[in-house]
Structure formats: C-alpha cells, structure tokens
Design a protein around this motif. Structure first.
Motif, PDB file in Angstrom:
ATOM      1  N   ARG A 208      21.448 -12.073  39.921  1.00  0.00           N
ATOM      2  CA  ARG A 208      22.774 -12.000  39.288  1.00  0.00           C
ATOM      3  C   ARG A 208      23.115 -10.537  38.989  1.00  0.00           C
ATOM      4  O   ARG A 208      23.704 -10.225  37.960  1.00  0.00           O
ATOM      5  CB  ARG A 208      22.786 -12.799  37.981  1.00  0.00           C
ATOM      6  N   LEU A 209      22.749  -9.658  39.893  1.00  0.00           N
ATOM      7  CA  LEU A 209      22.717  -8.235  39.565  1.00  0.00           C
ATOM      8  C   LEU A 209      24.097  -7.665  39.267  1.00  0.00           C
ATOM      9  O   LEU A 209      24.253  -6.866  38.334  1.00  0.00           O
ATOM     10  CB  LEU A 209      22.052  -7.460  40.709  1.00  0.00           C
ATOM     11  N   ASN A 210      25.111  -8.048  40.030  1.00  0.00           N
ATOM     12  CA  ASN A 210      26.452  -7.497  39.781  1.00  0.00           C
ATOM     13  C   ASN A 210      26.898  -7.779  38.350  1.00  0.00           C
ATOM     14  O   ASN A 210      27.280  -6.869  37.608  1.00  0.00           O
ATOM     15  CB  ASN A 210      27.461  -8.090  40.763  1.00  0.00           C
ATOM     16  N   ALA A 211      26.846  -9.038  37.951  1.00  0.00           N
ATOM     17  CA  ALA A 211      27.334  -9.418  36.627  1.00  0.00           C
ATOM     18  C   ALA A 211      26.446  -8.861  35.525  1.00  0.00           C
ATOM     19  O   ALA A 211      26.939  -8.362  34.501  1.00  0.00           O
ATOM     20  CB  ALA A 211      27.420 -10.946  36.528  1.00  0.00           C
ATOM     21  N   ASP A 212      25.134  -8.939  35.705  1.00  0.00           N
ATOM     22  CA  ASP A 212      24.221  -8.445  34.672  1.00  0.00           C
ATOM     23  C   ASP A 212      24.367  -6.941  34.464  1.00  0.00           C
ATOM     24  O   ASP A 212      24.372  -6.453  33.324  1.00  0.00           O
ATOM     25  CB  ASP A 212      22.773  -8.768  35.050  1.00  0.00           C
ATOM     26  N   LEU A 213      24.484  -6.192  35.557  1.00  0.00           N
ATOM     27  CA  LEU A 213      24.614  -4.747  35.442  1.00  0.00           C
ATOM     28  C   LEU A 213      25.940  -4.375  34.792  1.00  0.00           C
ATOM     29  O   LEU A 213      25.999  -3.485  33.923  1.00  0.00           O
ATOM     30  CB  LEU A 213      24.489  -4.094  36.817  1.00  0.00           C
ATOM     31  N   GLN A 214      26.996  -5.039  35.186  1.00  0.00           N
ATOM     32  CA  GLN A 214      28.307  -4.738  34.605  1.00  0.00           C
ATOM     33  C   GLN A 214      28.297  -4.957  33.093  1.00  0.00           C
ATOM     34  O   GLN A 214      28.759  -4.112  32.326  1.00  0.00           O
ATOM     35  CB  GLN A 214      29.374  -5.609  35.268  1.00  0.00           C
ATOM     36  N   ARG A 215      27.738  -6.069  32.638  1.00  0.00           N
ATOM     37  CA  ARG A 215      27.665  -6.342  31.196  1.00  0.00           C
ATOM     38  C   ARG A 215      26.797  -5.308  30.474  1.00  0.00           C
ATOM     39  O   ARG A 215      27.133  -4.847  29.388  1.00  0.00           O
ATOM     40  CB  ARG A 215      27.119  -7.749  30.961  1.00  0.00           C
ATOM     41  N   ALA A 216      25.661  -4.964  31.076  1.00  0.00           N
ATOM     42  CA  ALA A 216      24.754  -4.021  30.435  1.00  0.00           C
ATOM     43  C   ALA A 216      25.393  -2.645  30.288  1.00  0.00           C
ATOM     44  O   ALA A 216      25.243  -1.985  29.252  1.00  0.00           O
ATOM     45  CB  ALA A 216      23.457  -3.916  31.232  1.00  0.00           C
ATOM     46  N   LEU A 217      26.108  -2.200  31.298  1.00  0.00           N
ATOM     47  CA  LEU A 217      26.729  -0.876  31.227  1.00  0.00           C
ATOM     48  C   LEU A 217      27.779  -0.814  30.125  1.00  0.00           C
ATOM     49  O   LEU A 217      27.888   0.191  29.403  1.00  0.00           O
ATOM     50  CB  LEU A 217      27.330  -0.511  32.579  1.00  0.00           C
ATOM     51  N   VAL A 218      28.555  -1.879  29.971  1.00  0.00           N
ATOM     52  CA  VAL A 218      29.523  -1.918  28.870  1.00  0.00           C
ATOM     53  C   VAL A 218      28.790  -1.861  27.533  1.00  0.00           C
ATOM     54  O   VAL A 218      29.192  -1.145  26.606  1.00  0.00           O
ATOM     55  CB  VAL A 218      30.404  -3.177  28.978  1.00  0.00           C
ATOM     56  N   ARG A 219      27.689  -2.596  27.447  1.00  0.00           N
ATOM     57  CA  ARG A 219      26.884  -2.591  26.215  1.00  0.00           C
ATOM     58  C   ARG A 219      26.384  -1.182  25.886  1.00  0.00           C
ATOM     59  O   ARG A 219      26.301  -0.808  24.709  1.00  0.00           O
ATOM     60  CB  ARG A 219      25.709  -3.543  26.389  1.00  0.00           C
TER      61      ARG A 219
END
Length: 286
Positions: A208-219
């Motif tokens: 789920r790398l696209n979604a997980d990375l996008q959320r983490a970067l915002v965090r």
C-alpha cells in the motif's frame, strides 16, 4: 539511507525503497526561482550533487551505506523520525529471487558494506554452488534453501532456527539484535520491553506504498498539495527490473514451502499479522 531535516529513511532492500527515494528527491529539489536555479547550475558545474541544494523542505542527502540499518543513522540525525518499508516475507523471498542480485556477487566491490541478508548469503554461497553445477540457474525452492543456509550462519551464533528475513529485519530495526533473537517468543513480543528494544520506526506497507507514504509525509510536515502526486505514481523499479503481473508470489510456493517460510519467519508474521495469507495476496511488486 536518506537524511533530511524532517526524517531519516532506512532502506531495507526489496521493500520499496526506490519508490520512496524518488519521491523524497522530488520533494527536496531546489525551489524554482531564478536565484536558486543559478545556484543549482553552479553547483552542478562544480560537480556537487543536486540533492544537497536547499529547497522548500531543506536538504536531502543520500548517504552510504545505501542500505544502512538504524544502527548507521548518524548522531546528527539521531533524534529525527525514522521511516522505512515493510514487506511480507513470502513476497520478499520472491522479490529477492527474481531480482537475482545473488547471481552477481562476484561483480560487486568487496569493500562495499553488505546488508545482513547479503553478508550471510555471500558466506553460504560457495558450498551451495559446489553442490549445484547448474548454478545460477536454480529454481525458487533452491533459492529458499540457499536463504535457509545463510540464516543458519546467524542461527549458529544465536541458538535459534529463524529464517533469513527475520534475521535481516531484527538487524535492521533492533538495538541489540543477538539478544532480541535469543529472546523472541510470544510473551516477549507482547511485552513493553520488546517495544523498547526496537528503534522507533514508522513502517510503510510495500503493498500500500502510495497511500501509506502520502499519509506519512503529511504527518511529518510536508504540505498535502505537495505530496498529492504520490497517490498517482506508478511503480518505480530498481534498475528497471520488476516482475510481470502474472508473477504473483503464490505461483512460486507449494504448501510445504509456504509452511516452511511461515515457520522460520513466524515471529515476523506475528508482529505483522496482516502479512499472513490475506495481505500476501495483495499483488506482486518490484
């Protein structure tokens, strides 16, 4: 390993690190103004890497060892959040097999630092090759046997019976790997002590790398509009080498081989239960 002013990315091989690296390099490019552009061109002319140029999110440094563990994080960045990727063991062995780096060991600089898995395979390989004149044309089950022999080099030191994925994972993300390996049990995994023995790492799922990375970067402080592109990116493959859509991990295993990996890497499956059966079938990746 990638160092930024906001986070450190630890790149365990064959878990999606090429994708993460590409995204972070894009986010840390110099800001598109004239002065920055002139400064950037001057640095290029002098042979300095563009990734060190300051941009909106500060500097990014891609440092050696590329596949360094949490133990290699420099003191200058020790207090920053750590990001890495997690991949299911069944999928990981298939990815290692198809990428075939183990066929090219003789081409590498012997002075380059080895990853935990690479170090063990390098030592198990000579005896393995002597028994198989057809090497490197080995099947997947033979490759898993090679990985088991490599794992047993570590197992001989720790008195354990774990698989190579487990040894690599523990050596990447735990403060005292031999002690942790000797203590791995269901009771230990459930303890607060276990959590304290592991470095504080945010894991992204490779599947789920696209979604997980996008959320983490915002965090971690990247603006949502700036990371919106991550959700639409396709696969970014190391050296352009990947698997076809029909090369799903399930096709590589019979029930006995799958059960063997589940047993040897049982505690990784218990730490990340989504990777047992259900998540392993999410789809083939690089």
């Amino acid at each position: 390993m990638l160092l930024t002013d906001r986070l450190v990315y630890v790149h365990m091989p064959k878990t999606g690190g090429t994708f993460v690296t590409s995204v972070l390099e894009r986010l840390h490019q110099p800001s598109p103004n004239r002065l920055q552009g002139l400064w950037h061109r001057a640095r290029r002319h002098l042979g300095r890497p563009w990734a060190e140029a300051p941009g909106k999110y500060g500097r990014l440094r891609n440092v050696e060892p590329k596949h360094g563990t949490c133990h290699d994080i420099p003191a200058s960045h020790a207090g920053l959040p750590v990001l890495s990727c997690m991949r299911g063991p069944w999928e990981w062995y298939v990815s290692q097999y198809e990428f075939s780096w183990w066929k090219r060991i003789g081409q590498y600089d012997p002075n380059d630092p080895s990853t935990p898995a690479g170090w063990a395979i390098e030592r198990a390989l000579p005896a393995f090759v002597k028994e198989r004149p057809h090497f490197p044309d080995i099947g997947f089950a033979e490759f898993v046997e090679l990985c088991d022999r490599a794992a047993d080099i570590y197992n001989g030191e720790t008195g354990t019976d774990f698989g190579l994925f487990t040894h690599g994972f523990v050596r990447y993300f735990y403060r005292d790997p031999p002690a942790v390996l000797r203590r791995l049990s269901d009771r230990y995994l459930a303890s607060a002590e276990h959590a304290g023995d592991r470095f504080d790492v945010t894991f992204l799922s490779t599947e789920r790398l696209n979604a997980d990375l996008q959320r983490a970067l915002v965090r971690f402080g990247y603006e949502p509009d700036d990371v919106a592109f991550v959700g639409q990116l396709g696969k970014i493959l190391p050296m352009g080498i990947g698997r076809r859509e029909d090369q799903r991990w399930e096709r590589y295993y019979d029930e006995a081989l799958k059960a063997s990996v589940r047993q040897r890497d049982r505690f990784v499956f218990r730490m990340f239960p989504d990777y047992d059966e259900a998540s392993g079938a999410m789809g083939a990746s690089a």
